[in-house]
Design a protein around this motif. Structure first.
Motif, mmCIF file in Angstrom:
data_model
loop_
_atom_site.group_PDB
_atom_site.id
_atom_site.type_symbol
_atom_site.label_atom_id
_atom_site.label_comp_id
_atom_site.label_asym_id
_atom_site.label_seq_id
_atom_site.Cartn_x
_atom_site.Cartn_y
_atom_site.Cartn_z
ATOM 1 N N LEU A 195 0.815 -1.211 0.000
ATOM 2 C CA LEU A 195 0.000 0.000 0.000
ATOM 3 C C LEU A 195 0.852 1.266 0.000
ATOM 4 O O LEU A 195 1.813 1.371 0.755
ATOM 5 N N PHE A 196 0.504 2.224 -0.846
ATOM 6 C CA PHE A 196 1.108 3.559 -0.832
ATOM 7 C C PHE A 196 0.003 4.592 -0.722
ATOM 8 O O PHE A 196 -0.858 4.696 -1.594
ATOM 9 N N VAL A 197 0.021 5.360 0.361
ATOM 10 C CA VAL A 197 -0.941 6.447 0.558
ATOM 11 C C VAL A 197 -0.204 7.770 0.410
ATOM 12 O O VAL A 197 0.760 8.044 1.133
ATOM 13 N N SER A 198 -0.643 8.588 -0.518
ATOM 14 C CA SER A 198 -0.070 9.920 -0.733
ATOM 15 C C SER A 198 -1.003 10.961 -0.126
ATOM 16 O O SER A 198 -2.192 10.980 -0.421
ATOM 17 N N VAL A 199 -0.443 11.810 0.736
ATOM 18 C CA VAL A 199 -1.230 12.874 1.364
ATOM 19 C C VAL A 199 -0.663 14.214 0.905
ATOM 20 O O VAL A 199 0.474 14.555 1.221
ATOM 21 N N MET A 200 -1.456 14.954 0.145
ATOM 22 C CA MET A 200 -1.008 16.241 -0.391
ATOM 23 C C MET A 200 -1.476 17.378 0.519
ATOM 24 O O MET A 200 -2.667 17.479 0.827
#
Length: 286
Positions: A195-200
């Motif tokens: 899993l890769f979660v990107s938070v901008m």
């Protein structure tokens, strides 16, 4: 008559502006850019740097981000001593980078490491816009790639918080190469089904938004964050059209399918914990 003259002078006397400024210690108060309300910095920090009046999300440091996101005292930093070189001998680059190191206490514009969230292990990276506006140079790209490799090695979810002005111009093409480098590393993470979660966060622009920040399995953003590649003025001049007022905000991107969710800072930890827990459960069932 003479007494009246003196009394008028006394009544109209004003404190010099310089003296008045000195009476309010620097860093004690903050003004909200959105609603213009003024509050104590201490109270603002207690609320995770979110304005209590209008909900505006102030920028926060990498340390503050980790504090409100991960389990207490669970962070183990990676590659702390890495610092940028000066491949182009760019004027004053070394000096300005050193100033940022002294000002922020950071070696570079990103902090990476291993932590836990709700007791579950994660690899996490947090960009800090105070260091060269969070721009991505060779060290930022390398630290992200090493964090990805660590996630693959330990079979952990990866969470990256972006806050950046884009590629670092002082490193030229070396900086631009980090876009491909980080994207390629994320491809390997995807092949491992991790899993890769990107938070901008505000702002996420330029080469960062055009590379790893937009490649999450789940892409999240904080409310009203500026997210985009080129600036509004350049785009308007190119297409010769007026852009919507909310263009390049997280809400606009959400509406047009480029984000999965816009999450309030107070709910972000809970949302990330849920995603990580769901991923762990899925692994066990397989």
């Amino acid at each position: 008559m003479i007494r009246d003259l003196f009394s008028k002078k006394k009544k109209n006397a004003k404190i010099p502006a310089d003296k008045a400024k000195k009476e309010v210690p620097e860093g004690l108060m903050a003004k909200c850019p959105e609603c213009k309300s003024i509050c104590y910095i201490k109270e603002l920090r207690k609320n995770d740097m979110v304005c209590e009046q209008c909900g505006y999300h102030h920028r926060i440091t990498a340390g503050e981000r980790l504090h409100c996101t991960i389990d207490e005292e669970s962070f183990e930093e990676f590659n702390q001593g890495m610092i940028s070189e000066d491949p182009l001998s760019f004027p004053e680059y070394r000096e300005k980078a050193e100033e940022d190191r002294e000002k922020t206490g950071l070696s570079e514009a990103i902090v990476t490491g291993k932590a836990s969230m709700g007791g579950l292990p994660v690899i996490i990276g947090v960009m800090d816009a105070r260091f060269r506006m969070g721009s991505m140079g060779s060290v930022v790209g390398e630290k992200i790639v090493r964090a990805i490799e660590k996630a693959i090695e330990e079979k952990c979810p990866l969470i990256l918080f972006s806050a950046s002005g884009g590629a670092r111009m002082q490193e030229g093409v070396v900086s631009l190469m980090q876009m491909a480098k980080t994207s390629t590393a994320l491809r390997r993470l995807h092949e491992e089904k991790l899993l890769f979660v990107s938070v901008m966060t505000h702002p996420t622009t330029g080469g960062v938004s055009a590379s790893f920040a937009s490649l999450g399995d789940v892409n999240l953003a904080e409310p009203k964050a500026l997210i985009g590649f080129a600036g509004r003025r350049i785009i308007e001049q190119t297409i010769r059209q007026k852009l919507p007022d909310d263009f390049q905000t997280s809400e606009f991107l959400m509406e047009h399918g480029q984000l999965d969710q816009v999450v309030h800072r107070h709910d972000l930890r809970k949302t990330l914990m849920l995603l990580v827990a769901m991923h762990q459960t899925g692994e066990k069932e397989e």
